[in-house]
Scaffold this active site. Structure first.
Site, PDB file in Angstrom:
ATOM      1  N   ARG A 104       0.857  -1.200   0.000  1.00  0.00           N
ATOM      2  CA  ARG A 104       0.000   0.000   0.000  1.00  0.00           C
ATOM      3  C   ARG A 104       0.888   1.245   0.000  1.00  0.00           C
ATOM      4  NH1 ARG A 104      -4.305  -0.166   4.642  1.00  0.00           N
ATOM      5  NH2 ARG A 104      -5.266  -1.791   3.372  1.00  0.00           N
ATOM      6  N   LYS A 239      -7.088   7.307  11.686  1.00  0.00           N
ATOM      7  CA  LYS A 239      -7.412   7.817  10.345  1.00  0.00           C
ATOM      8  C   LYS A 239      -7.952   9.247  10.380  1.00  0.00           C
ATOM      9  CE  LYS A 239      -8.241   3.249   8.506  1.00  0.00           C
ATOM     10  NZ  LYS A 239      -9.176   2.333   7.839  1.00  0.00           N
ATOM     11  N   CYS A 457     -15.255  -3.315  -1.455  1.00  0.00           N
ATOM     12  CA  CYS A 457     -13.900  -3.554  -0.952  1.00  0.00           C
ATOM     13  C   CYS A 457     -13.268  -4.692  -1.751  1.00  0.00           C
ATOM     14  CB  CYS A 457     -13.945  -3.916   0.529  1.00  0.00           C
ATOM     15  SG  CYS A 457     -14.515  -5.597   0.818  1.00  0.00           S
ATOM     16  N   CYS A 506     -14.295  -1.873   5.214  1.00  0.00           N
ATOM     17  CA  CYS A 506     -13.326  -1.142   4.376  1.00  0.00           C
ATOM     18  C   CYS A 506     -13.998  -0.306   3.284  1.00  0.00           C
ATOM     19  CB  CYS A 506     -12.346  -2.117   3.749  1.00  0.00           C
ATOM     20  SG  CYS A 506     -11.414  -3.043   4.972  1.00  0.00           S
TER      21      CYS A 506
HETATM   22 FE1  SRM Z   1      -9.426  -1.988   5.392  1.00  0.00          FE
HETATM   23  C1  SRM Z   1      -8.159  -4.628   7.069  1.00  0.00           C
HETATM   24  C2  SRM Z   1      -8.429  -3.368   2.595  1.00  0.00           C
HETATM   25  C3  SRM Z   1     -10.050   0.913   3.925  1.00  0.00           C
HETATM   26  C4  SRM Z   1     -11.364  -1.052   8.119  1.00  0.00           C
HETATM   27  N1  SRM Z   1      -8.422  -3.690   4.997  1.00  0.00           N
HETATM   28  C5  SRM Z   1      -7.953  -4.622   5.864  1.00  0.00           C
HETATM   29  C6  SRM Z   1      -7.055  -5.620   5.133  1.00  0.00           C
HETATM   30  C7  SRM Z   1      -5.646  -5.122   5.200  1.00  0.00           C
HETATM   31  C8  SRM Z   1      -7.188  -7.074   5.597  1.00  0.00           C
HETATM   32  C9  SRM Z   1      -6.219  -7.584   6.622  1.00  0.00           C
HETATM   33  O1  SRM Z   1      -6.051  -6.958   7.684  1.00  0.00           O
HETATM   34  O2  SRM Z   1      -5.645  -8.646   6.377  1.00  0.00           O
HETATM   35  C10 SRM Z   1      -7.642  -5.484   3.704  1.00  0.00           C
HETATM   36  C11 SRM Z   1      -6.714  -5.873   2.559  1.00  0.00           C
HETATM   37  C12 SRM Z   1      -7.501  -6.433   1.423  1.00  0.00           C
HETATM   38  C13 SRM Z   1      -6.755  -6.573   0.163  1.00  0.00           C
HETATM   39  O3  SRM Z   1      -6.528  -7.727  -0.275  1.00  0.00           O
HETATM   40  O4  SRM Z   1      -6.406  -5.571  -0.455  1.00  0.00           O
HETATM   41  C14 SRM Z   1      -8.178  -4.093   3.731  1.00  0.00           C
HETATM   42  N2  SRM Z   1      -9.163  -1.323   3.631  1.00  0.00           N
HETATM   43  C15 SRM Z   1      -8.821  -2.056   2.551  1.00  0.00           C
HETATM   44  C16 SRM Z   1      -8.961  -1.264   1.268  1.00  0.00           C
HETATM   45  C17 SRM Z   1      -7.927  -1.626   0.214  1.00  0.00           C
HETATM   46  C18 SRM Z   1     -10.388  -1.470   0.749  1.00  0.00           C
HETATM   47  C19 SRM Z   1     -10.644  -1.029  -0.666  1.00  0.00           C
HETATM   48  O5  SRM Z   1     -11.186  -1.872  -1.388  1.00  0.00           O
HETATM   49  O6  SRM Z   1     -10.356   0.105  -1.032  1.00  0.00           O
HETATM   50  C20 SRM Z   1      -8.849   0.158   1.836  1.00  0.00           C
HETATM   51  C21 SRM Z   1      -7.438   0.635   1.927  1.00  0.00           C
HETATM   52  C22 SRM Z   1      -7.377   2.016   2.475  1.00  0.00           C
HETATM   53  C23 SRM Z   1      -6.020   2.637   2.462  1.00  0.00           C
HETATM   54  O7  SRM Z   1      -5.568   3.007   1.380  1.00  0.00           O
HETATM   55  O8  SRM Z   1      -5.442   2.825   3.539  1.00  0.00           O
HETATM   56  C24 SRM Z   1      -9.386  -0.065   3.240  1.00  0.00           C
HETATM   57  N3  SRM Z   1     -10.452  -0.323   5.969  1.00  0.00           N
HETATM   58  C25 SRM Z   1     -10.673   0.732   5.139  1.00  0.00           C
HETATM   59  C26 SRM Z   1     -11.685   1.589   5.686  1.00  0.00           C
HETATM   60  C27 SRM Z   1     -12.260   2.853   5.033  1.00  0.00           C
HETATM   61  C28 SRM Z   1     -11.554   4.096   5.446  1.00  0.00           C
HETATM   62  O9  SRM Z   1     -10.464   4.036   6.014  1.00  0.00           O
HETATM   63  O10 SRM Z   1     -12.101   5.155   5.199  1.00  0.00           O
HETATM   64  C29 SRM Z   1     -12.079   1.012   6.882  1.00  0.00           C
HETATM   65  C30 SRM Z   1     -13.214   1.512   7.798  1.00  0.00           C
HETATM   66  C31 SRM Z   1     -12.871   2.722   8.558  1.00  0.00           C
HETATM   67  C32 SRM Z   1     -12.240   2.345   9.861  1.00  0.00           C
HETATM   68  O11 SRM Z   1     -11.032   2.118   9.882  1.00  0.00           O
HETATM   69  O12 SRM Z   1     -12.973   2.230  10.845  1.00  0.00           O
HETATM   70  C33 SRM Z   1     -11.285  -0.184   7.049  1.00  0.00           C
HETATM   71  N4  SRM Z   1      -9.691  -2.695   7.361  1.00  0.00           N
HETATM   72  C34 SRM Z   1     -10.574  -2.188   8.266  1.00  0.00           C
HETATM   73  C35 SRM Z   1     -10.562  -3.036   9.421  1.00  0.00           C
HETATM   74  C36 SRM Z   1     -11.416  -2.823  10.698  1.00  0.00           C
HETATM   75  C37 SRM Z   1     -10.769  -1.877  11.635  1.00  0.00           C
HETATM   76  C38 SRM Z   1     -11.484  -1.806  12.962  1.00  0.00           C
HETATM   77  O13 SRM Z   1     -11.459  -0.744  13.583  1.00  0.00           O
HETATM   78  O14 SRM Z   1     -12.032  -2.808  13.400  1.00  0.00           O
HETATM   79  C39 SRM Z   1      -9.653  -4.076   9.152  1.00  0.00           C
HETATM   80  C40 SRM Z   1      -9.289  -5.246  10.079  1.00  0.00           C
HETATM   81  C41 SRM Z   1      -8.340  -4.868  11.155  1.00  0.00           C
HETATM   82  O15 SRM Z   1      -7.765  -3.783  11.182  1.00  0.00           O
HETATM   83  O16 SRM Z   1      -8.168  -5.711  12.030  1.00  0.00           O
HETATM   84  C42 SRM Z   1      -9.136  -3.838   7.853  1.00  0.00           C
HETATM   85 FE1  SF4 Z   2     -13.375  -6.297   2.654  1.00  0.00          FE
HETATM   86 FE2  SF4 Z   2     -11.841  -5.144   4.415  1.00  0.00          FE
HETATM   87 FE3  SF4 Z   2     -13.336  -7.226   5.138  1.00  0.00          FE
HETATM   88 FE4  SF4 Z   2     -11.253  -7.589   3.577  1.00  0.00          FE
HETATM   89  S1  SF4 Z   2     -11.183  -6.818   5.688  1.00  0.00           S
HETATM   90  S2  SF4 Z   2     -13.339  -8.416   3.242  1.00  0.00           S
HETATM   91  S3  SF4 Z   2     -11.216  -5.752   2.345  1.00  0.00           S
HETATM   92  S4  SF4 Z   2     -14.104  -5.265   4.508  1.00  0.00           S
END
Ligand code: SRM
Ligand code: SF4
Length: 592
Positions: A104, A239, A457, A506
């Site tokens: 990323r 964030k 996502c 996400c």
């Molecule tokens: Fe996310 C984890 C993809 C935006 C909340 N997110 C992940 C992971 C890295 C899975 C993992 O931990 O193994 C995903 C990778 C998937 C892949 O194969 O690419 C993933 N998140 C993404 C992306 C690529 C989704 C997309 O299709 O665009 C976004 C990348 C953003 C970036 O450039 O930094 C992405 N994730 C978000 C958002 C939206 C936002 O930030 O505005 C959220 C919700 C907002 C928030 O954070 O509350 C988000 N991602 C999560 C979470 C839940 C966090 C939590 O508080 O519980 C996880 C899981 C974790 O962190 O344990 C996670």
């Molecule tokens: Fe989608 Fe984020 Fe859940 Fe992966 S961790 S399935 S990218 S919402």
């Protein structure tokens, strides 16, 4: 005062790194590790994010890295993954999973020069899966990079003056902002602010440079300090975004910290400050819920960095380090109360925020098509389905963008809705851009109001946490819902629809008018009643639906909406007025 309360006192009110020595005793040495999540020790023992990454990278026996390194690598912008489509077959053949990495790239405000675009394009072909993923946080992701190519790819990214530091991990992540340069001066101002916040909150360890860029090892790495984060960094990710009303195009209420620009006479006079948003939640765990950020006051532009820093520090010192499911700022605020939070902030700042100024949003999502900026330059916002830039079935989007980057003066802006803006185009070049797009089979033609407001996502096949498809499935589901909308004359009606493969959120599905969250293969929870401006959480309507069930449930609601909506009434407001679902007033009341 005993030592523990002394430390608590000092950490509360001063800018102290967590690894401060007090009375000759290191604060971490008196920590009861048993009480903390495993990640806390991994971070602490990583020696400022070094871990055993060098050894893991050098190990030729496996395509993976050591477990602790999988956690530490996140701070460097990397996630270890495996191809889930191949999982069963690889197991059958007694092979290790097909490991690869997601990289990323940190791009504050999503602004990318043509040179940087071309570099990412090339790296995606050379080392990744030939696609670029534009994320929901205005960043790039490369998928499918194998271990032996990680260093070359990261060096390639850095050679184009980008990096992957703090793109993931328990630190402040990529800082988003209003992406649209039609509001030219305002956009320039918030972009600069996003860049400054991002720089200000970067970790200061030199581990990244040592490991990936072959910079010399520091002789005594204990000297490496993190004045802001301390040696265990934050309890969890953090964030930030900046929006300019009336556009809520990066969902300010979903962020730990949001700045809402207050514009008077086309000048940003300051920002309303919103805190405690987050989308992550967990099935079967009502104590882990999505929550909207709340506006606590107004600040001047020159106070923004200080405020961001102090809020990060409050979270550093008070966030939950025992249970990672409850460790985001939203829970710190709910657990202590918003008045406590404000008091804490004011103490650290040494001043109070002013009363919030009034503002109004008219939409979230992006405005597609050409717009002329106040600087007379043009920008074209293109819908990018699922944020995936690829050449596919004669729709050669990736090639088209490469040609644009090679031939048109201007730059690119990644939006927070996985879309792309071709910015700063002269009036003469507009036609050229369109011709290039057309020659590659990319016509920015008519798409439904539903599709243009869609986010999915990544989910399968790379995301290790996905229960169900999202990016690879939502487009076809939308086609089916479009048929229903078309039957009712609603093809052009803008409705926000979002899908994620699990409840982590996400794609910010809990703010959608129609939200889907994957439960298991082919099954989704359906949530209704978010609003078009992204300021209301939706509510669970039906659980564990198949596609046929989804269409069955939506058909009568869409028909009802077509016949009985009031003038200008948006879909999300209609389903609440007609009591299909009850409004979710507080995150804590949200249920899956
Ligand atoms: Fe996310 C984890 C993809 C935006 C909340 N997110 C992940 C992971 C890295 C899975 C993992 O931990 O193994 C995903 C990778 C998937 C892949 O194969 O690419 C993933 N998140 C993404 C992306 C690529 C989704 C997309 O299709 O665009 C976004 C990348 C953003 C970036 O450039 O930094 C992405 N994730 C978000 C958002 C939206 C936002 O930030 O505005 C959220 C919700 C907002 C928030 O954070 O509350 C988000 N991602 C999560 C979470 C839940 C966090 C939590 O508080 O519980 C996880 C899981 C974790 O962190 O344990 C996670
Ligand atoms: Fe989608 Fe984020 Fe859940 Fe992966 S961790 S399935 S990218 S919402």
């Amino acid at each position: 005062m005993n030592i523990v309360s002394k430390i608590t006192f000092l950490c509360k009110y001063k800018y102290l790194p967590i690894d401060t020595y007090i009375n000759g005793e290191k604060m971490n040495d008196i920590i009861n590790w048993k009480e903390l999540s495993e990640l806390e020790r991994i971070k602490y023992e990583s020696n400022y994010l070094r871990g055993t990454l060098l050894e893991s990278l050098a190990d030729p026996i496996t395509g993976s890295i050591a477990f602790a390194d999988t956690q530490i690598s996140k701070f460097h912008g990397l996630y270890q993954q495996f191809d889930r489509d191949l999982e069963k077959e690889r197991k059958r053949q007694k092979l290790e999973p097909a490991y690869s990495f997601l990289i990323r790239v940190r791009i504050p405000g999503g602004v990318v020069t043509p040179k940087q675009w071309l570099q990412m394009d090339e790296l995606s072909d050379q080392y990744a899966n030939h696609t670029l993923k534009l994320t929901t946080r205005q960043a790039f992701q490369l998928h499918g990079v194998i271990k032996s190519n990680l260093k070359k790819t990261i060096q390639g990214i850095n050679s184009a003056l980008m990096d992957t530091i703090a793109a993931c991990g328990d630190v402040n992540r990529n800082v988003m902002c209003h992406p649209n340069p039609s509001e030219s001066e305002l956009h320039a101002e918030v972009y600069e602010m996003a860049r400054r916040i991002s720089e200000h909150l970067l970790p200061s360890t030199t581990a990244y440079h040592e490991i990936w860029l072959d910079k010399k090892l520091i002789a005594d790495s204990k000297k490496d300090v993190e004045p802001l984060y301390g040696d265990r960094y934050l309890p969890r990710k953090f964030k930030i975004t900046i929006v300019i009303p009336p556009y809520n195009d990066s969902d300010v209420f979903s962020q730990d910290l949001g700045f809402i620009a207050i514009v008077v006479n086309n000048r940003i006079v300051g920002y309303n400050v919103a805190v405690g948003g987050g989308m992550g939640s967990t099935f079967g765990m009502p104590e882990a819920y999505p929550r909207l950020a709340e506006v606590i006051g107004f600040c001047l532009p020159e106070q923004v960095l200080d405020i961001a820093e102090k809020i990060v520090l409050i979270q550093r010192d008070n966030g939950n380090r025992q249970n990672r499911k409850r460790s985001r700022l939203k829970y710190t605020i709910d657990d202590h109360g918003i008045d406590w939070f404000k008091g804490e902030l004011y103490k650290r700042l040494g001043f109070e925020l002013q009363e919030p100024k009034s503002y109004a949003f008219t939409r979230n999502g992006d405005r597609l098509g050409w717009e002329k900026g106040t600087d007379s330059k043009w920008s074209l916002t293109l819908f990018v389905e699922g944020g995936r830039v690829a050449d596919k079935n004669g729709f050669n989007f990736k090639s088209a963008l490469r040609e644009i980057a090679q031939n048109i003066e201007g730059y690119f802006i990644l939006t927070g809705n996985q879309n792309l803006i071709i910015a700063n185009v002269s009036a003469e070049d507009k036609k050229k851009v369109i011709n290039i797009l057309k020659s590659h089979g990319v016509l920015p033609g008519e798409i439904s109001g539903l599709r243009q407001n869609s986010i999915a996502c990544v989910a399968l096949n790379t995301c290790g946490l996905a229960f169900a498809e999202a990016e690879r499935y939502l487009p076809s589901l939308i086609t089916k819902i479009e048929t229903i909308l078309d039957q009712h004359g609603l093809f052009k009606e803008e409705i926000v629809i979002r899908m994620t493969g699990c409840p982590n959120g996400c794609g910010r599905p809990y703010l959608a008018e129609i939200g889907f969250v994957g439960k298991s293969e082919g099954h989704y929870n359906l949530y209704l009643g978010g609003n078009f401006i992204g300021s209301r959480l939706n509510t669970l309507f039906k659980e564990t639906l198949t596609e046929a069930e989804i269409l069955n449930e939506l058909t009568p609601i869409i028909a009802d909406y077509a016949s009985n909506r009031s003038k200008g009434e948006k879909f999300g407001d209609f389903v609440i007025r007609k009591q299909y679902v009850k409004e979710t007033l507080k995150g804590i009341d949200f249920r899956h």
